[in-house]
Design a protein around this motif. Structure first.
Motif, PDB file in Angstrom:
ATOM      1  N   ILE B 108       0.797  -1.268   0.024  1.00 33.16           N
ATOM      2  CA  ILE B 108       0.091  -0.085  -0.050  1.00 33.16           C
ATOM      3  C   ILE B 108       0.970   1.394  -0.137  1.00 33.16           C
ATOM      4  O   ILE B 108       0.693   2.168  -0.650  1.00 33.16           O
ATOM      5  CB  ILE B 108      -0.976  -0.039   1.250  1.00 33.16           C
ATOM      6  N   ALA B 109       2.004   1.106   0.631  1.00 33.02           N
ATOM      7  CA  ALA B 109       2.881   2.399   0.934  1.00 33.02           C
ATOM      8  C   ALA B 109       3.429   2.753  -0.653  1.00 33.02           C
ATOM      9  O   ALA B 109       3.719   3.692  -0.989  1.00 33.02           O
ATOM     10  CB  ALA B 109       4.098   2.066   1.714  1.00 33.02           C
ATOM     11  N   PHE B 112       0.250   3.676  -3.093  1.00 40.85           N
ATOM     12  CA  PHE B 112      -0.246   5.079  -2.920  1.00 40.85           C
ATOM     13  C   PHE B 112       0.534   5.824  -1.976  1.00 40.85           C
ATOM     14  O   PHE B 112       0.361   5.941  -0.689  1.00 40.85           O
ATOM     15  CB  PHE B 112      -1.799   4.817  -1.924  1.00 40.85           C
ATOM     16  N   PRO B 113       1.670   6.453  -2.539  1.00 41.07           N
ATOM     17  CA  PRO B 113       2.683   7.067  -1.815  1.00 41.07           C
ATOM     18  C   PRO B 113       2.048   8.325  -1.223  1.00 41.07           C
ATOM     19  O   PRO B 113       1.433   9.017  -1.817  1.00 41.07           O
ATOM     20  CB  PRO B 113       3.812   7.268  -2.746  1.00 41.07           C
ATOM     21  N   SER B 114       2.037   8.655   0.142  1.00 37.63           N
ATOM     22  CA  SER B 114       1.620   9.641   0.660  1.00 37.63           C
ATOM     23  C   SER B 114       2.538  10.411   1.457  1.00 37.63           C
ATOM     24  O   SER B 114       3.501  10.076   2.227  1.00 37.63           O
ATOM     25  CB  SER B 114       0.379   9.154   1.815  1.00 37.63           C
ATOM     26  N   LYS B 119       0.409  10.053  10.563  1.00 41.77           N
ATOM     27  CA  LYS B 119       0.503   8.580  10.027  1.00 41.77           C
ATOM     28  C   LYS B 119      -0.725   8.052   9.919  1.00 41.77           C
ATOM     29  O   LYS B 119      -1.104   7.134   8.990  1.00 41.77           O
ATOM     30  CB  LYS B 119       1.635   7.829  10.753  1.00 41.77           C
ATOM     31  N   ARG B 120      -1.636   8.505  10.746  1.00 42.08           N
ATOM     32  CA  ARG B 120      -2.779   7.844  10.855  1.00 42.08           C
ATOM     33  C   ARG B 120      -3.888   8.134   9.749  1.00 42.08           C
ATOM     34  O   ARG B 120      -4.858   7.675   9.634  1.00 42.08           O
ATOM     35  CB  ARG B 120      -3.273   7.967  12.242  1.00 42.08           C
ATOM     36  N   ALA B 121      -3.436   9.275   8.858  1.00 42.59           N
ATOM     37  CA  ALA B 121      -4.293   9.735   7.920  1.00 42.59           C
ATOM     38  C   ALA B 121      -3.776   9.182   6.586  1.00 42.59           C
ATOM     39  O   ALA B 121      -4.465   9.340   5.533  1.00 42.59           O
ATOM     40  CB  ALA B 121      -4.119  11.292   7.699  1.00 42.59           C
ATOM     41  N   ARG B 122      -2.555   8.412   6.671  1.00 42.49           N
ATOM     42  CA  ARG B 122      -2.385   7.822   5.200  1.00 42.49           C
ATOM     43  C   ARG B 122      -3.018   6.619   5.064  1.00 42.49           C
ATOM     44  O   ARG B 122      -3.805   6.097   5.798  1.00 42.49           O
ATOM     45  CB  ARG B 122      -0.831   7.393   5.615  1.00 42.49           C
ATOM     46  N   PRO B 123      -3.094   6.356   3.557  1.00 43.84           N
ATOM     47  CA  PRO B 123      -4.030   4.956   3.291  1.00 43.84           C
ATOM     48  C   PRO B 123      -3.507   3.836   4.277  1.00 43.84           C
ATOM     49  O   PRO B 123      -2.296   3.718   4.264  1.00 43.84           O
ATOM     50  CB  PRO B 123      -3.623   4.869   1.563  1.00 43.84           C
ATOM     51  N   VAL B 124      -4.291   3.039   4.425  1.00 43.50           N
ATOM     52  CA  VAL B 124      -4.338   1.792   5.210  1.00 43.50           C
ATOM     53  C   VAL B 124      -5.149   0.628   4.582  1.00 43.50           C
ATOM     54  O   VAL B 124      -6.391   0.993   4.543  1.00 43.50           O
ATOM     55  CB  VAL B 124      -4.255   2.240   6.734  1.00 43.50           C
ATOM     56  N   MET B 125      -4.663  -0.538   4.692  1.00 46.47           N
ATOM     57  CA  MET B 125      -5.360  -1.676   4.613  1.00 46.47           C
ATOM     58  C   MET B 125      -5.089  -2.599   5.662  1.00 46.47           C
ATOM     59  O   MET B 125      -4.147  -3.398   5.740  1.00 46.47           O
ATOM     60  CB  MET B 125      -4.985  -2.070   3.027  1.00 46.47           C
ATOM     61  N   LYS B 126      -6.387  -2.540   6.602  1.00 46.34           N
ATOM     62  CA  LYS B 126      -5.972  -3.684   7.547  1.00 46.34           C
ATOM     63  C   LYS B 126      -7.175  -4.711   7.600  1.00 46.34           C
ATOM     64  O   LYS B 126      -8.244  -4.527   7.135  1.00 46.34           O
ATOM     65  CB  LYS B 126      -5.872  -2.885   8.797  1.00 46.34           C
ATOM     66  N   HIS B 127      -7.047  -5.532   8.486  1.00 43.63           N
ATOM     67  CA  HIS B 127      -8.233  -6.484   8.739  1.00 43.63           C
ATOM     68  C   HIS B 127      -9.268  -5.868   9.610  1.00 43.63           C
ATOM     69  O   HIS B 127      -9.130  -4.816  10.251  1.00 43.63           O
ATOM     70  CB  HIS B 127      -7.651  -7.735   9.711  1.00 43.63           C
TER      71      HIS B 127
END
Lengths: 273, 396
Positions: B108-109, B112-114, B119-127
């Motif tokens: 994801i990093a 989708f480089p941000s 850090k919590r506003a960056r794109p994230v893909m978690k369970h």
């Protein structure tokens, strides 16, 4: 709001850890948090530590904070502590050692070393003598004082007869410690507000307060009551030697404090702790 | 102004703060409610990260209730997450079977480089378990009768846990009494490794129970568990207690020990850096020597005329009883006199780690020689004379 460690500044506190819980005796948030914070520790090693509940009052920020988080422990600088073989240690010490391996430790301060010549009482006294952060001057005054004490004692030693020579103490460090111990008051006075008036109530003092008062009186006495031309080491060495023999103005001040406490003993019941 | 709600199909998913916090936290609420969901576009292999935003209209009182995620919804999210994970693995050219969460984060990093600082506003893909807050299912049936027998305590999971723990204590005591009656009881104290683990903190326990606890509740619970541990309990009880312990890292393992290097003459040396306030130092400690220390080309006696600084330089050597055995050459810049001494002390201590056993490294750490001092000068604040000193108070 001064002693409670809270302030009305809205300025954000940027730091890396959490604010340290204020531990002043009379402040009410700390009084509530203190029993909860105490770690009940059985020797088996069950440590119950509860996060201290520090109240967040709107409009108040905590100002007594530290760059270290609350989990950082003070360093143990004594070399001999580590050199002891594990066979000699008790269960508690063993447990203590194992526990320290998991704890984060603060950096050793610049004033502490593992040197045998280091004395915590001397360091504290030097810091109290320091003015404007001039540690170099304070330390040199301290060494000159100790040297002066030693010289005076050696002069006395060489001038005395054989029997007297046995009684003369020449080690400046023992003289210093004994002098300060002689100056420590046992009981102090505390102003307590009752019915709109402040009464001076006699109160037993803790160890730290006593040591502090002894050093403070010694320094104040030497600063104020000396001639303009005499230097601090000379005056301080003179006062230390007098206090060592339980004479002199600092001892007198201690006795005055005791007399006043004795005079006010009728008010002793105003104390509630 | 109403923020846009971007979602299609199923119900809007948002998380709102109750009561008066809504208006204040709206700015944050937008981002906190950013549930990153992966949704495969219809028929396309492209993954889209979605930010669901908050609907806040002042008149919509019903919307202030906490939205519950249904079990089906969560299940669907989990399925979509798993499918999306496989697609992502295919895209990155990795094996879908062994695609771990760290791989997902890296992918994801990369895709989708941000540049956002938060850090919590960056794109994230978690369970979905980690994204959607754990919620309790409806606790009563259609007739209104609650399922759990402790529902009316207000904290059913907590009290049932206490009940269970106390039940275990009673069982163990009964068992011990029976053994004592038959004279089979033996007082063996097995020492458990309690140092490598710690109790759960209150927040973790709240997370497990999905209930708010007070400090006293938490303390009571930990006391019960400790009481259970003091009795000799069997394997079942041990397992029960271990559920509430988390392991703690051994700090000494984190210390990085520099490898030894060898110069042309074959002499071993070690280099290290140290910092204190704004002073930076780099020290090279040689294995054989006679205790000479050179700072920026000059002898340390000339560079540090103050005794305290020289004592600080000697501290690591004296602590390890290696006073006259090493030579040091160091460079230092920035800071003041004591800061430079502190920086060199740290650099020397770190460099000495390579010559010394692991046990001694741990001793140095516990003596505070290997920690960089984080204290820096506190800034001056507006409206005050200095960092703490206020302006002279004038009555008028």
């Amino acid at each position: 709001l001064g002693p409670s460690g809270w302030s009305l500044s809205p300025f954000p506190v940027t730091r890396s850890g959490t604010p340290r819980a204020v531990s002043v005796g009379s402040s009410w948030p700390a009084k509530m948090a203190a029993p909860a914070v105490k770690a009940a520790r059985g020797w088996l090693g069950l440590v119950l530590s509860v996060r201290s509940v520090v109240l967040r009052l709107p409009g108040l920020t905590q100002v007594r904070w530290s760059r270290y988080g609350p989990e950082y422990k003070d360093p143990q600088i004594d070399k001999e502590y580590y050199r002891k073989p594990s066979a000699e240690l008790t269960e508690e010490e063993n447990y203590e050692r194992e526990l320290r391996k998991t704890q984060l430790i603060k950096a050793a301060p610049a004033t502490r070393t593992s040197s045998v010549f280091e004395d915590p009482v001397i360091s504290k006294f030097t810091n109290m003598m320091m003015k404007g952060g001039n540690k170099v001057l304070a330390r040199s005054l301290m060494t000159q004082t100790l040297e002066a004490v030693k010289r005076k004692q050696f002069e006395k030693y060489h001038a005395a007869s054989a029997e007297e020579q046995a009684t003369i103490e020449r080690n400046p460090y023992t003289i210093f410690h004994q002098a300060l111990k002689n100056c420590e008051p046992v009981i102090g006075l505390v102003p307590i507000l009752r019915g709109g008036h402040f009464y001076q109530v006699p109160v037993p003092l803790g160890d730290r307060r006593r040591r502090f008062l002894a050093m403070k009186w010694m320094i104040t006495e030497c600063r104020e009551k000396k001639h303009r031309r005499t230097l601090m080491p000379e005056k301080l060495s003179h006062e230390l030697l007098e206090a060592f023999h339980s004479q002199g103005p600092v001892i007198k001040r201690k006795h005055e404090m005791h007399k006043m406490a004795e005079a006010n003993r009728a008010l002793a019941h105003y104390r509630w702790w | 102004m109403a923020a846009l709600c971007v979602f299609c199909g199923t119900a809007v998913s948002y998380r709102l703060f109750l009561g008066s916090r809504v208006s204040l936290a709206r700015g944050q609420g937008l981002w906190k409610a950013a549930a990153a969901e992966l949704q495969t576009g219809t028929g396309s292999q492209i993954l889209r990260l979605r930010h669901t935003t908050v609907v806040t209209t002042k008149k919509n009182v019903a919307a202030l209730r906490r939205e519950t995620y249904t079990v089906d919804f969560i299940k669907k999210q989990i399925e979509e997450f798993n499918i999306g994970k496989r697609h992502l693995a295919n895209m990155m050219g990795e094996d879908p079977e062994t695609f771990t969460q760290e791989d997902i984060d890296r992918a994801i990093a990369y895709l989708f480089p941000s540049g956002l600082f938060e850090k919590r506003a960056r794109p994230v893909m978690k369970h979905p378990e980690q994204i959607f807050p754990k919620q309790r299912a409806i606790q009563w049936g259609e007739d209104g009768r609650p399922f759990h027998f402790l529902f009316y305590t207000g904290k059913p999971s907590y009290y049932s846990l206490m009940h269970e723990a106390y039940g275990k204590i009673l069982d163990v005591e009964k068992h011990q009494n029976q053994l004592r009656a038959r004279n089979l009881f033996s007082e063996k104290t097995k020492t458990k490794d309690l140092i490598g683990s710690r109790w759960l903190i209150k927040e973790e326990l709240e997370e497990i129970l999905v209930e708010k606890l007070s400090d006293q509740d938490y303390v009571q619970f930990i006391r019960l568990l400790e009481r259970l541990l003091t009795l000799q309990c069997g394997a079942g009880e041990e397992e029960f207690v271990q559920r509430f312990r988390r392991s703690v890292t051994i700090q000494s393992k984190k210390q990085l020990i520099e490898p030894l290097q060898y110069d042309e003459q074959g002499m071993a040396f070690s280099t290290s850096e140290g910092k204190r306030k704004s002073a930076k130092a780099e020290a090279v400690v040689y294995a054989q020597g006679s205790g000479r220390i050179k700072v920026n080309g000059t002898d340390y006696l000339l560079y540090f005329p103050v005794t305290q600084d020289r004592e600080q330089l000697m501290f690591p050597f004296h602590f390890l009883d290696r006073l006259g055995k090493h030579d040091v050459t160091c460079t230092v810049s920035g800071g003041g006199r004591a800061a430079q001494a502190g920086a060199i002390r740290l650099a020397v201590a770190k460099a000495l780690c390579s010559f010394v056993t692991e046990e001694e490294v741990e001793w140095m750490r516990q003596a505070g020689l290997l920690t960089a001092d984080p204290r820096v000068r506190e800034r001056k604040k507006p409206g005050q004379e200095g960092a703490r000193r206020k302006f002279t108070w004038k009555k008028r």
